[in-house]
Write an enzyme that holds these catalytic residues in place. Structure first.
Site, PDB file in Angstrom:
ATOM      1  CG  HIS A   1      -2.994   2.183   1.323  1.00  0.00           C
ATOM      2  ND1 HIS A   1      -3.646   3.183   0.625  1.00  0.00           N
ATOM      3  CD2 HIS A   1      -2.586   2.761   2.505  1.00  0.00           C
ATOM      4  CE1 HIS A   1      -3.639   4.298   1.331  1.00  0.00           C
ATOM      5  NE2 HIS A   1      -3.003   4.074   2.459  1.00  0.00           N
TER       6      HIS A   1
ATOM      7  CG  ASN B   1      -0.064   7.877   7.521  1.00  0.00           C
ATOM      8  OD1 ASN B   1      -0.606   7.485   6.496  1.00  0.00           O
ATOM      9  ND2 ASN B   1      -0.658   7.840   8.697  1.00  0.00           N
TER      10      ASN B   1
END
Length: 222
Positions: free
Chosen positions: A46, A96
């Site tokens: 990620h 996020n």
């Protein structure tokens, strides 16, 4: 006399907390390149965007020039590319919330969304495949979604770095937050080099006014 790269890094650290000292640049001569990822997890799939930023910093001779800026909660490094200036950014917020760091840095440097490059992982492309596109939706990527929300625009160019998708849908979270396998790690060095080449070539073209809104794909070499 210290090497030019070391001298630039020293000067950058001294002025890191006073962006007002940076000389004004005309449109198309300053670019922000943000590697999306999770701080403290640089080796995960990620966070491959952070790995690309590390290679980019090494290529530009500013690997030792990272400085923390609390106003945008990120590490920043300043580099030159011909007559243009690059601001490299590694967010210190979770994926996020990466957009908050990116948007604040864009504000500090007086940059529009079109002058902000996002580098991030892409589940729907196999490891070793790259795609650079101008604008568009987040395609489900939470870091990109955060950037779109905070910049109030979807015009940012994105370099999407393929990481592949697991066969079982319910394992996606563990997969993206996991580290690359030993076999995958062997593919990373040439991938990071090609990603850096693609970014720098595109930024050079845009700095010279040679490119417009188009879509670039680079397929995995045979």
């Amino acid at each position: 006399m210290p090497p030019a790269g070391a001298l630039r890094a020293t000067l950058w650290r001294r002025s890191a907390m006073n962006w007002s000292l940076l000389e004004p640049r005309p449109p198309g001569k300053r670019w922000l390149v943000a590697g999306l990822g999770n701080p403290g997890l640089p080796s995960t799939r990620h966070s491959v965007g952070l790995a690309v930023l590390g290679q980019l910093a090494r290529r530009l001779g500013v690997a030792d020039g990272w400085a923390r800026d609390r106003r945008c909660a990120a590490d920043l490094a300043l580099a030159s590319l011909d007559d243009a200036q690059l601001v490299l950014l590694r967010p210190r917020r979770l994926m996020n919330a990466n957009g908050r760091s990116v948007a604040r840095a864009a504000e500090l440097f007086g940059l529009t969304a079109e002058e902000v490059y996002l580098v991030h992982d892409e589940l729907d492309k196999p490891l070793g495949k790259l795609a650079l596109k101008l604008g568009g939706s987040s395609r489900g990527h939470n870091g990109v979604r955060s950037c779109i929300s905070c910049l109030n625009s979807s015009a940012m160019p994105r370099l999407r770095v393929g990481i592949g998708r697991p066969t079982e849908p319910d394992t996606v979270k563990a997969y993206v937050l996991g580290c690359f396998s030993a076999a995958e790690q062997e593919l990373l060095p040439p991938l990071l080099e090609r990603a850096t080449d693609l970014l720098l070539d595109h930024i050079r073209e845009r700095s010279q006014g040679l490119s417009s809104g188009f879509h670039i794909h680079e397929h995995m070499p045979a």
